[in-house]
Design a protein around this motif. Structure first.
Motif, PDB file in Angstrom:
ATOM      1  N   GLU A 491     -40.605  58.695  38.112  1.00 17.00           N
ATOM      2  CA  GLU A 491     -41.133  59.825  38.869  1.00 17.00           C
ATOM      3  C   GLU A 491     -39.998  60.761  39.275  1.00 17.00           C
ATOM      4  O   GLU A 491     -38.984  60.331  39.820  1.00 17.00           O
ATOM      5  CB  GLU A 491     -41.864  59.300  40.104  1.00 17.00           C
ATOM      6  N   SER A 492     -40.166  62.044  39.012  1.00 15.22           N
ATOM      7  CA  SER A 492     -39.136  63.017  39.360  1.00 15.22           C
ATOM      8  C   SER A 492     -39.154  63.268  40.859  1.00 15.22           C
ATOM      9  O   SER A 492     -40.156  63.061  41.547  1.00 15.22           O
ATOM     10  CB  SER A 492     -39.372  64.318  38.608  1.00 15.22           C
ATOM     11  N   GLU A 493     -38.028  63.717  41.349  1.00 13.52           N
ATOM     12  CA  GLU A 493     -37.916  64.005  42.778  1.00 13.52           C
ATOM     13  C   GLU A 493     -38.848  65.148  43.167  1.00 13.52           C
ATOM     14  O   GLU A 493     -39.473  65.116  44.233  1.00 13.52           O
ATOM     15  CB  GLU A 493     -36.468  64.357  43.116  1.00 13.52           C
ATOM     16  N   GLU A 494     -38.962  66.144  42.297  1.00 11.16           N
ATOM     17  CA  GLU A 494     -39.843  67.277  42.578  1.00 11.16           C
ATOM     18  C   GLU A 494     -41.294  66.823  42.676  1.00 11.16           C
ATOM     19  O   GLU A 494     -42.031  67.227  43.583  1.00 11.16           O
ATOM     20  CB  GLU A 494     -39.701  68.332  41.482  1.00 11.16           C
ATOM     21  N   LEU A 495     -41.705  65.979  41.740  1.00 11.11           N
ATOM     22  CA  LEU A 495     -43.075  65.479  41.749  1.00 11.11           C
ATOM     23  C   LEU A 495     -43.328  64.660  43.009  1.00 11.11           C
ATOM     24  O   LEU A 495     -44.382  64.776  43.645  1.00 11.11           O
ATOM     25  CB  LEU A 495     -43.334  64.635  40.507  1.00 11.11           C
ATOM     26  N   ARG A 496     -42.350  63.853  43.393  1.00  8.11           N
ATOM     27  CA  ARG A 496     -42.496  63.028  44.595  1.00  8.11           C
ATOM     28  C   ARG A 496     -42.696  63.913  45.827  1.00  8.11           C
ATOM     29  O   ARG A 496     -43.552  63.627  46.675  1.00  8.11           O
ATOM     30  CB  ARG A 496     -41.247  62.155  44.762  1.00  8.11           C
ATOM     31  N   GLU A 497     -41.923  64.985  45.907  1.00 11.45           N
ATOM     32  CA  GLU A 497     -42.040  65.889  47.043  1.00 11.45           C
ATOM     33  C   GLU A 497     -43.408  66.557  47.087  1.00 11.45           C
ATOM     34  O   GLU A 497     -44.001  66.719  48.158  1.00 11.45           O
ATOM     35  CB  GLU A 497     -40.935  66.945  46.992  1.00 11.45           C
ATOM     36  N   ARG A 498     -43.930  66.915  45.929  1.00  9.15           N
ATOM     37  CA  ARG A 498     -45.238  67.572  45.886  1.00  9.15           C
ATOM     38  C   ARG A 498     -46.345  66.588  46.278  1.00  9.15           C
ATOM     39  O   ARG A 498     -47.329  66.966  46.909  1.00  9.15           O
ATOM     40  CB  ARG A 498     -45.485  68.151  44.493  1.00  9.15           C
ATOM     41  N   VAL A 499     -46.192  65.329  45.900  1.00  8.44           N
ATOM     42  CA  VAL A 499     -47.154  64.296  46.297  1.00  8.44           C
ATOM     43  C   VAL A 499     -47.139  64.129  47.813  1.00  8.44           C
ATOM     44  O   VAL A 499     -48.195  64.055  48.464  1.00  8.44           O
ATOM     45  CB  VAL A 499     -46.838  62.958  45.594  1.00  8.44           C
ATOM     46  N   ILE A 500     -45.946  64.085  48.387  1.00  8.30           N
ATOM     47  CA  ILE A 500     -45.827  63.914  49.840  1.00  8.30           C
ATOM     48  C   ILE A 500     -46.404  65.124  50.573  1.00  8.30           C
ATOM     49  O   ILE A 500     -47.114  64.981  51.582  1.00  8.30           O
ATOM     50  CB  ILE A 500     -44.353  63.679  50.222  1.00  8.30           C
ATOM     51  N   GLU A 501     -46.117  66.336  50.087  1.00  6.60           N
ATOM     52  CA  GLU A 501     -46.662  67.538  50.717  1.00  6.60           C
ATOM     53  C   GLU A 501     -48.185  67.544  50.658  1.00  6.60           C
ATOM     54  O   GLU A 501     -48.859  67.948  51.611  1.00  6.60           O
ATOM     55  CB  GLU A 501     -46.094  68.786  50.037  1.00  6.60           C
ATOM     56  N   ALA A 502     -48.731  67.099  49.541  1.00 14.88           N
ATOM     57  CA  ALA A 502     -50.192  67.022  49.412  1.00 14.88           C
ATOM     58  C   ALA A 502     -50.765  66.019  50.407  1.00 14.88           C
ATOM     59  O   ALA A 502     -51.815  66.254  51.024  1.00 14.88           O
ATOM     60  CB  ALA A 502     -50.575  66.648  47.982  1.00 14.88           C
ATOM     61  N   ALA A 503     -50.084  64.891  50.576  1.00 12.67           N
ATOM     62  CA  ALA A 503     -50.543  63.884  51.534  1.00 12.67           C
ATOM     63  C   ALA A 503     -50.482  64.405  52.963  1.00 12.67           C
ATOM     64  O   ALA A 503     -51.374  64.132  53.781  1.00 12.67           O
ATOM     65  CB  ALA A 503     -49.706  62.616  51.384  1.00 12.67           C
ATOM     66  N   LYS A 504     -49.436  65.159  53.282  1.00 12.04           N
ATOM     67  CA  LYS A 504     -49.340  65.746  54.622  1.00 12.04           C
ATOM     68  C   LYS A 504     -50.482  66.723  54.862  1.00 12.04           C
ATOM     69  O   LYS A 504     -51.089  66.741  55.946  1.00 12.04           O
ATOM     70  CB  LYS A 504     -47.997  66.447  54.783  1.00 12.04           C
ATOM     71  N   ALA A 505     -50.783  67.526  53.864  1.00 10.49           N
ATOM     72  CA  ALA A 505     -51.879  68.490  54.005  1.00 10.49           C
ATOM     73  C   ALA A 505     -53.216  67.789  54.181  1.00 10.49           C
ATOM     74  O   ALA A 505     -54.134  68.333  54.803  1.00 10.49           O
ATOM     75  CB  ALA A 505     -51.920  69.409  52.788  1.00 10.49           C
ATOM     76  N   ALA A 506     -53.323  66.587  53.649  1.00  5.45           N
ATOM     77  CA  ALA A 506     -54.576  65.831  53.739  1.00  5.45           C
ATOM     78  C   ALA A 506     -54.601  64.886  54.928  1.00  5.45           C
ATOM     79  O   ALA A 506     -55.492  64.036  55.024  1.00  5.45           O
ATOM     80  CB  ALA A 506     -54.787  65.034  52.448  1.00  5.45           C
ATOM     81  N   GLU A 507     -53.640  65.025  55.839  1.00  2.00           N
ATOM     82  CA  GLU A 507     -53.553  64.160  57.022  1.00  2.00           C
ATOM     83  C   GLU A 507     -53.410  62.689  56.620  1.00  2.00           C
ATOM     84  O   GLU A 507     -53.880  61.787  57.324  1.00  2.00           O
ATOM     85  CB  GLU A 507     -54.805  64.329  57.916  1.00  2.00           C
ATOM     86  N   ALA A 541     -55.915  64.514  49.172  1.00  4.45           N
ATOM     87  CA  ALA A 541     -54.546  64.807  48.751  1.00  4.45           C
ATOM     88  C   ALA A 541     -54.490  65.027  47.242  1.00  4.45           C
ATOM     89  O   ALA A 541     -53.755  65.903  46.752  1.00  4.45           O
ATOM     90  CB  ALA A 541     -53.619  63.662  49.153  1.00  4.45           C
ATOM     91  N   ARG A 542     -55.243  64.248  46.501  1.00  2.00           N
ATOM     92  CA  ARG A 542     -55.320  64.422  45.046  1.00  2.00           C
ATOM     93  C   ARG A 542     -55.826  65.825  44.711  1.00  2.00           C
ATOM     94  O   ARG A 542     -55.309  66.485  43.795  1.00  2.00           O
ATOM     95  CB  ARG A 542     -56.258  63.361  44.469  1.00  2.00           C
ATOM     96  N   THR A 543     -56.816  66.310  45.451  1.00  2.00           N
ATOM     97  CA  THR A 543     -57.362  67.645  45.205  1.00  2.00           C
ATOM     98  C   THR A 543     -56.388  68.729  45.654  1.00  2.00           C
ATOM     99  O   THR A 543     -56.277  69.782  45.014  1.00  2.00           O
ATOM    100  CB  THR A 543     -58.712  67.803  45.935  1.00  2.00           C
ATOM    101  N   VAL A 544     -55.661  68.479  46.743  1.00  2.00           N
ATOM    102  CA  VAL A 544     -54.639  69.434  47.184  1.00  2.00           C
ATOM    103  C   VAL A 544     -53.606  69.625  46.083  1.00  2.00           C
ATOM    104  O   VAL A 544     -53.179  70.748  45.781  1.00  2.00           O
ATOM    105  CB  VAL A 544     -53.960  68.939  48.478  1.00  2.00           C
TER     106      VAL A 544
END
Length: 656
Positions: A491-507, A541-544
């Motif tokens: 997993e790339s660092e960029e992808l990991r960051e986008r996953v985390i940001e999506a999770a934050k947006a989804a509470e 988060a998946r949808t975000v």
């Protein structure tokens, strides 16, 4: 099963013509080199196995008894030694060489045959699954998961056994029968006729068996599907089974399905109990008659009408070859068994492959490109029928009936109404999980039937009340379906960051970060290690991460508690900002700020407008609102006040 009871899968299965021939035409051609290599190696190995009895018979007569010339079929006499000692050594070398040749080419045959069988079945299983994935939802509404699994697993395995064993054994049997018959006729055609007398009887017996057993195999394959369905249902719903105290009921269901399978299997075995011993008896009878007639021939001269000469060496050759003749003939029952099983299974496999894909890209389908999010439903009707209804009086067969509305980019359209009103079906039509029966749905002016499915579905984010998570890590589930070219193991660092940001947006980030392995926590099949609210937030988060232009929320907060609903609703509010949003809600307070509210009943829109408009109209929506508002107003004041304070303290805002 009557014609009316047959589903589409059964209909297409019954129409499959010559399924095993089709298997070779469609899948065997690409792997033909393996089949040819296996067949050639099989022939060489079987022919080599015939050499020792022939050489032994010649050696007995020429070397040991001195009762004949040392001659071998297909070898010029000039190549053969003339001295007894040399003839003995040559005979021993031929016998050892034949055994070595048999072993080597049997190994080659095994490698080639297995490569052919497993490569073909890999292609069949993959194509079957790919076809199943492309079938529209109507097929899955009608089919049981266990039956589909039976096709992909059990039936494909049966074909593999046929290609790996029965096919090559049939070739071996043919070579052995023809080769042995040729040698026997070469040495003594009269005794050969005695030995081969059982062959026509065995052929007739086999034809009878095949006609009798074929329908039983067809029924057995169907029963296997029923058994798999019973097992799959019981295991998938094990929590409900335990909480309902219905273990005995589920055990009875599985036991009944298992007993049906037992009965069908025993009906096949009863025929096998007759056929296999019968074949072995006829093959053994051929050996016994050969031994008796040959023994009389040697001791008292040619019996009855026979006139030719029989030597001891020739008799030994007959005895050994007849014994080799018995074993492959006795295996005919196994070959027939595997053939009939494979035939029934291939009908089911190709029955699945022949089911038409009704929802697919047209040849002229266009890519939606960048989607603004303008959606229009134009007199849309849908029913589980292939064609529009001719008689308007039959409109009650429609699940959705004559719905029209428009949503501008960024607007929110909410759908409310009683259970079964057609709300979820109406929005699934937007994704083309089903196709409209009448009317049309447009996205940015394009009829969705004229655009590619990939561009349509990638522009629509769907969050349902039935959240499905795969067995894997939380990170894998959040990014599921996105970043198709990414190696998930690295997993790339960029992808990991986008996953985390999506999770934050989804509470979801807080509870994920608190887990022992964080985003790398494995959540089990269907996400069983998480709560309902946690699973729902991962789905959001998946949808975000998908970042769709159009958002469909199908009662996304219906299965959680009020506190969790607040968290999810806040993430949904963020997600729906500046997107065209369609929301189905059972709690009307969550959609009262929608730009348009559609009230549905019996598949039709019976009211539409804003929350205030519908309250003023005093119709169905007003009654539903009154019921829910009454439930809140009926609570003790101190409870409501504490709940509001708690709501504010948690940072959800000071709205109602």
């Amino acid at each position: 099963m009557t014609a009316e009871e047959e589903n589409v899968f059964d209909v297409y299965r019954d129409q499959v013509d010559r399924p095993l021939s089709r298997l070779f035409r469609e899948y065997g051609t690409d792997e033909l080199h393996w089949l040819v290599l296996g067949m050639v190696a099989n022939v060489v190995a079987r022919v080599a196995s015939l050499v020792p009895p022939v050489v032994l018979g010649v050696a007995v007569d020429a070397v040991f008894a001195g009762d004949g010339a040392y001659t071998l079929p297909l070898l010029p006499d000039a190549w053969l030694p003339t001295e007894s000692a040399a003839q003995f050594r040559f005979s021993a070398a031929l016998i050892v060489g034949s055994f070595l040749t048999t072993a080597v080419f049997t190994w080659v045959y095994g490698v080639a045959a297995n490569n052919f069988a497993h490569r073909v079945m890999h292609a069949v299983r993959t194509d079957s699954f790919e076809k199943m994935q492309r079938l529209d939802m109507t097929f899955f509404d009608d089919k049981q998961t266990g039956e589909v699994m039976s096709v992909l697993n059990n039936d494909a395995s049966n074909l593999e056994v046929f290609l790996d064993n029965a096919l090559q054994n049939s070739a071996r049997l043919g070579v052995m029968i023809l080769g042995i018959a040729a040698v026997l006729f070469y040495y003594n055609h009269e005794l050969a006729l005695v030995t081969l007398t059982a062959v026509p009887l065995m052929v007739l017996f086999t034809l009878w068996f095949m006609r009798a057993v074929e329908p039983r195999y067809v029924e057995q394959r169907s029963v296997v599907g029923d058994l798999n369905t019973a097992l799959e249902n019981a295991l998938s719903g094990v929590e409900l089974v335990k909480t309902s105290n219905t273990e005995d009921h589920e055990t009875d269901r599985v036991a009944n399905a298992s007993y049906d399978y037992f009965r069908q299997t025993m009906s096949i075995l009863r025929l096998n109990y007759l056929y296999r011993p019968g074949m072995e008896f006829l093959a053994g009878l051929a050996f016994a008659v050969t031994f008796v007639v040959g023994g009389v021939w040697l001791s008292a001269g040619p019996p009855g009408p026979f006139t030719s000469t029989l030597t001891v060496g020739t008799f030994i050759t007959f005895v050994f070859l007849t014994q080799q003749f018995v074993a492959p003939l006795a295996e005919v029952s196994n070959i027939v068994d595997q053939y009939e099983n494979a035939k029934a299974s291939s009908e089911r496999v190709f029955g699945l492959m022949d089911v038409p894909v009704r929802i697919a890209d047209d040849e002229d389908a266009v890519d939606l490109g960048e989607v603004a999010g303008r959606v229009a439903y134009d007199d849309v009707s849908f029913g589980y029928t292939e064609t529009p209804l001719e008689d308007p009086a039959d409109a009650d067969e429609y699940v959705v009936d004559g719905v029209s509305f428009e949503a501008e980019p960024g607007e929110t359209v909410a759908l409310v109404g009683p259970t079964g009103a057609g709300k979820s079906t109406l929005l699934k039509l937007l994704l083309r999980l089903y196709d409209v029966t009448e009317g049309e749905i447009r996205v940015d002016g394009h009829d969705i039937r004229d655009v590619t499915l990939e561009s349509l579905r990638s522009s629509v984010g769907y969050v349902s009340q039935d959240t499905y998570l795969f067995d894997g890590t939380i990170a894998e589930n959040i990014r599921y379906g996105r970043f198709a070219g990414v190696d998930h193991d690295v997993e790339s660092e960029e992808l990991r960051e986008r996953v985390i940001e999506a999770a934050k947006a989804a509470e979801a980030h807080a509870f994920i970060d608190a887990l022992p392995e964080g985003y790398d926590t494995r959540i089990g099949e269907r996400g069983v290690k998480l709560s309902g609210g946690q699973r729902q937030r991962i789905a959001i988060a998946r949808t975000v991460l998908q970042d769709p232009a159009i958002l469909v929320l199908d009662e996304a907060t219906s299965a959680v508690d009020t506190e969790t609903e607040m968290l999810i609703q806040r993430s949904l509010d963020r997600l729906s900002e500046e997107r065209t949003t369609f929301a189905i809600a059972h709690r009307l307070s969550t959609i009262r700020d929608a730009d348009t509210i559609l009230v549905m009943e019996d598949g039709a829109v019976v009211e539409r407008g804003t929350h205030e408009d519908l309250i003023d109209a005093d119709g169905l929506y007003a009654k539903l609102w009154g019921v829910q508002a009454g439930e809140i107003e009926g609570l003790p004041e101190e409870f409501v006040e504490k709940a509001r304070e708690r709501h504010v303290d948690r940072g959800y805002g000071n709205d109602d």
